[in-house]
Design an enzyme around this catalytic site. Structure first.
Site, PDB file in Angstrom:
ATOM      1  N   CYS A 140       0.822  -1.213   0.000  1.00 37.45           N
ATOM      2  CA  CYS A 140       0.000   0.000   0.000  1.00 37.45           C
ATOM      3  C   CYS A 140       0.856   1.263   0.000  1.00 37.45           C
ATOM      4  CB  CYS A 140      -0.917   0.008   1.215  1.00 37.45           C
ATOM      5  SG  CYS A 140      -1.625  -1.599   1.579  1.00 37.45           S
ATOM      6  N   CYS A 144     -13.316   0.276   7.928  1.00 39.36           N
ATOM      7  CA  CYS A 144     -12.484  -0.256   6.844  1.00 39.36           C
ATOM      8  C   CYS A 144     -12.572   0.626   5.609  1.00 39.36           C
ATOM      9  CB  CYS A 144     -12.935  -1.661   6.462  1.00 39.36           C
ATOM     10  SG  CYS A 144     -13.078  -2.784   7.864  1.00 39.36           S
ATOM     11  N   HIS A 164      -8.927   3.611  -1.600  1.00 46.45           N
ATOM     12  CA  HIS A 164      -7.587   3.054  -1.441  1.00 46.45           C
ATOM     13  C   HIS A 164      -7.231   2.116  -2.593  1.00 46.45           C
ATOM     14  CE1 HIS A 164      -3.943   1.602   0.200  1.00 46.45           C
ATOM     15  NE2 HIS A 164      -4.406   0.679   1.015  1.00 46.45           N
TER      16      HIS A 164
END
Ligand code: ZN
Lengths: 389, 425
Positions: free
Chosen positions: A89, A212, A338
């Site tokens: 990430c 989340c 994301h």
């Protein structure tokens, strides 16, 4: 190696919307690239670019090997030296750091950093298979964990040690959703309430659905230039004032603490070491909040608040736009989205617009100094970059 | 002359009343390991052993590496395992062979282990979950050792810390006391001629016999085969009827595992993946917690690698094992539907949510394990655990097994853990 005589500027930045997008990965990359090139005030020729970096995990197996050549192709510059960078990430900010190194070394004058991920097109089983590939395989994965579970272990310990209820996580979610609702490029643009956070389905206790980040498609690109040439491209460059990186044991089980990510601390220490401003002078931060607990960890690990202060700072509203230290004005990973490889680059896109006063309704007033923090996995790698105008 | 030397009965937690378990993750293999470990615990000094394993296609067809790891888990460095069919005749024959072995004059111990799973028929690796199960282990001493070992009643230990002792044989025949009758595990519903029942009956008979002889017959509908056990006080001399010859014992070669139908997950890697080869190589650490203790810094490195993970030392490293009991849960989470990796889809869909915890060993590392034999709703942080071998997930036509944590007691209540958010920072 003094900070101010060999600087690197962000002279252009652009991204796609984040979300469930109908476009294949190359089309996302192309769109972000055009947005970034189009944002360069005085224009930039493809011939000016000396080096390119592409950050992607290749989620789903789209193009696991050799994807960086696609960046050169989309730029119309086959032949450009390119590299694929991957730190899970944190791939995007790793690309930023590599480009920063290359420019400061004088190897080239202009570099591109691109990030792209396509995640929403995977069938559920394949998606869950991929969501854990950056975690530690031999123990964490074999015990049945993906990242939700790994961050849940961090969250459970954090709440346990500090005697906190999950509402403190909810406060992060509520704030970042409120910010994201003002960002036209964010994936989740709906505000949520603390009651909704409490009532949401559990994912991995104590984390629920609103703790989340979503699974997103998206791409982002920034254009970097050495100080000597930067003003050819814009009158309002955004300077990279510090770059720091850190790493740690891949698996949580090998770490000494569950309530701090040493990789983030290490990265922040390095970034501030040569920076022209101190932690107290940071006016906004994009922090890696893949799960709500991650923002609380990052606030303390970067030193933006004192150890133990993150819950209080959050609950008092200091980290809201309008507070003394707005965190994730873009909505963060939690609300903006994301798309793994794009995330670290997209943070810079937000900082670029914020420091140039182009952020519209979510503009942080008077912002001149910013921090971006990006974590790989559960803290195996981390990067911190500082920006100023 | 052989003597019944020790016995052990194991029921999985989900078989017992009053325990809310969402994930029965035991099978014949894990139950055999447990009953074998239990026998071993009562007789730690046995010099060598022969193990007659009754039943269990899993054991019979288990590839060599896993089987030898099983022996290691039992603490038996060099024993021979003989698998028998999963039938009443198989039980009879295993029993008969174990006792004949002793009458043949060699010294040592024979174990007979049996496991019975009541589950709908299935042939794939991912069979329906068993509805009931029991594992029974008997140890027979023979030759010289038969005269040196304690009486059966003394040798019989409790089956496990969590099993009521009334399930265990205990003759208590010393001092003229009436032996405690064997009552059998509550809730066990095996048919009378089932393999495990036969062994259980023998245990029961041994516990009741004051003196004299007892003959135990095994009937099957197809034919009458029998094992005649003659109990003489504490000794169990045997005259065995050999069961019919020529019945092929189950044996599946290693390659057959890969070809086996029903594997739910493609053999192709779609992401994070630990190959079977790498998994096997990690078994000493994974199943036996085997690693290296550093003489320089005291750190523990698992798996052993020839250099200390903590200080880098390459000398003064000593092979060591972490204790299977007494570690503490540092943090835990319940993995809900959708948060599991694909490998655990079968587990999640069949059994529901499961708990994963970080388990810290005293003077040792922290490792990651599932927490089992309890409802995921039970708080686990701070609890002390024991580690047991259980199923993890099926892949490439076989099961991956690993240790899981079982709570030894309730977690200490965390002060004010659910209080409103602290505002004093
Ligand atoms: Zn050492």
């Amino acid at each position: 190696m003094t900070g101010r005589t060999n600087r690197v500027a962000v002279v252009g930045a652009g991204q796609t919307a984040y979300g469930a997008l109908p476009h294949p990965p190359r089309a996302l990359l192309r769109q972000a690239l055009f947005e970034a090139l189009g944002s360069v005030d005085h224009g930039l020729s493809a011939e000016d670019v000396g080096e390119g970096y592409l950050a992607t995990l290749g989620f789903g197996g789209w193009q696991i090997g050799n994807p960086a050549s696609l960046l050169a192709e989309e730029l119309g510059r086959p032949g450009l030296p390119v590299s694929h960078v991957e730190n899970a990430c944190a791939s995007g900010s790793t690309g930023l750091r590599q480009a920063h190194h290359a420019l400061r070394s004088g190897a080239c004058d202009v570099a591109l950093v691109a990030g792209v991920e396509k995640m929403t097109d995977q069938p559920s089983a394949r998606r869950r298979f991929w969501l854990g590939v950056s975690g530690e395989t031999e123990w964490e994965r074999l015990a049945g964990l993906t990242f939700a579970g790994v961050y849940a272990l961090l969250a459970e310990r954090y709440l346990h040690e500090r005697h906190l209820s999950p509402d403190v996580l909810g406060a992060v979610a509520v704030k970042n959703h409120a910010h994201g609702a003002m960002n036209p490029l964010a994936h989740l643009r709906k505000p949520v309430t603390l009651d909704q956070h409490r009532a949401a389905p559990r994912v991995a206790d104590p984390l629920g659905l609103y703790d989340c980040c979503p699974v997103s498609d998206g791409a982002a690109v920034v254009v970097l230039a050495r100080e000597e040439v930067a003003r050819r491209y814009t009158d309002t460059p955004v300077w990279i004032e510090g770059s720091g990186g850190g790493s740690d044991y891949l698996a949580l089980q090998d770490r000494t603490s569950l309530t701090t990510l040493p990789a983030s601390r290490k990265a922040a220490e390095e970034a501030f070491r040569h920076a022209p401003f101190s932690r107290e002078k940071v006016q906004l931060a994009e922090l890696h909040d893949c799960f709500t607990i991650a923002e609380l960890l990052a606030l303390e690990d970067t030193g933006l608040v004192s150890p133990g202060e993150a819950p209080k700072a959050t609950l008092e509203g200091r980290t809201r736009i309008g507070g003394s230290l707005p965190v994730n004005p873009s909505g963060g990973l939690k609300s903006k989205g994301h798309p793994l490889g794009a995330t670290g680059v997209g943070q810079v896109v937000e900082v670029f617009h914020q420091l140039r006063k182009e952020a519209g309704p979510r503009q942080v007033q008077g912002a001149e100094r910013a921090l971006a923090h990006n974590v790989g996995g559960s803290g195996a790698t981390a990067l911190v970059h500082l920006f100023g105008v | 002359m052989s003597a019944l030397h020790a016995s052990a009965v194991v029921l999985p937690a989900w078989e017992r009343g009053g325990v809310a378990v969402e994930g029965p993750d035991e099978d014949a293999f894990t139950l055999l390991v447990r009953v074998g470990e239990l026998l071993r615990r009562h007789q730690p000094a046995l010099p060598r052993a022969r193990v007659e394993v009754q039943s269990i296609r899993l054991i019979a067809s288990m590839p060599g590496e896993e089987r030898s790891q099983l022996l290691e888990a039992w603490g038996l460095p060099a024993v021979e395992i003989t698998p028998y069919p999963e039938t009443p005749e198989g039980a009879s024959r295993a029993l008969s062979d174990a006792l004949d072995e002793g009458n043949g004059g060699s010294d040592g111990i024979s174990w007979v282990l049996t496991v019975q799973l009541a589950s709908p028929a299935g042939t794939g690796i991912v069979d329906p979950p068993p509805q009931s199960a029991i594992a029974v282990g008997l140890a027979f001493a023979r030759g010289r050792e038969a005269t040196a070992v304690p009486s059966p009643g003394e040798a019989n230990g409790p089956t496990s810390a969590r099993t009521p002792s009334s399930w265990v044989t205990g003759s208590g025949a010393k001092g003229g006391q009436r032996p405690t009758p064997f009552v059998g595990p509550p809730g066990y519903r095996a048919p009378p001629d089932a393999p495990a029942t036969i062994l259980l009956s023998l245990v029961e008979a041994a516990s009741r016999a004051d003196a004299g002889a007892l003959t135990h017959w095994v009937h099957t509908t197809a034919e009458r085969t029998a094992v005649r056990t003659v109990l003489d006080g504490r000794k169990v001399p045997i005259v065995g009827y050999p069961v019919e010859e020529g019945r092929p014992w189950l044996a599946v070669p290693d390659e057959a595992w890969r070809a086996r139908a029903g594997a739910p997950i493609s053999s192709l890697s779609q992401g994070a993946y630990l190959s079977r080869e790498s998994y096997r190589a990690s078994l000493p650490g994974r199943w036996r917690l085997e690693g290296e203790r550093c003489g320089a810094c005291g750190g523990f490195t698992l798996p052993p690698s020839g250099h200390c993970h903590h200080c880098g030392a390459r000398e003064k490293l000593r092979r060591d094992r972490l204790p299977r009991s007494g570690a503490v849960i540092e943090s835990a989470t319940v993995i809900r539907k959708g948060a599991q990796p694909t490998e655990f889809d079968w587990h999640q869909e069949t059994y529901g949510n499961y708990t994963v915890g970080l388990v810290r060993f005293r003077d040792g590392p922290t490792l990651t394990f599932q927490v089992t034999d309890q409802s995921p709703a039970v708080p686990a942080v701070g609890a002390t655990v024991e580690l047991v071998l259980r199923r993890l997930y099926p892949q490439e036509g076989t099961w991956r097994y690993g240790l899981k944590a079982v709570l030894l007691g309730p977690a200490p209540a965390a002060a004010a853990a659910t209080a409103p958010v602290a505002r004093d920072g």
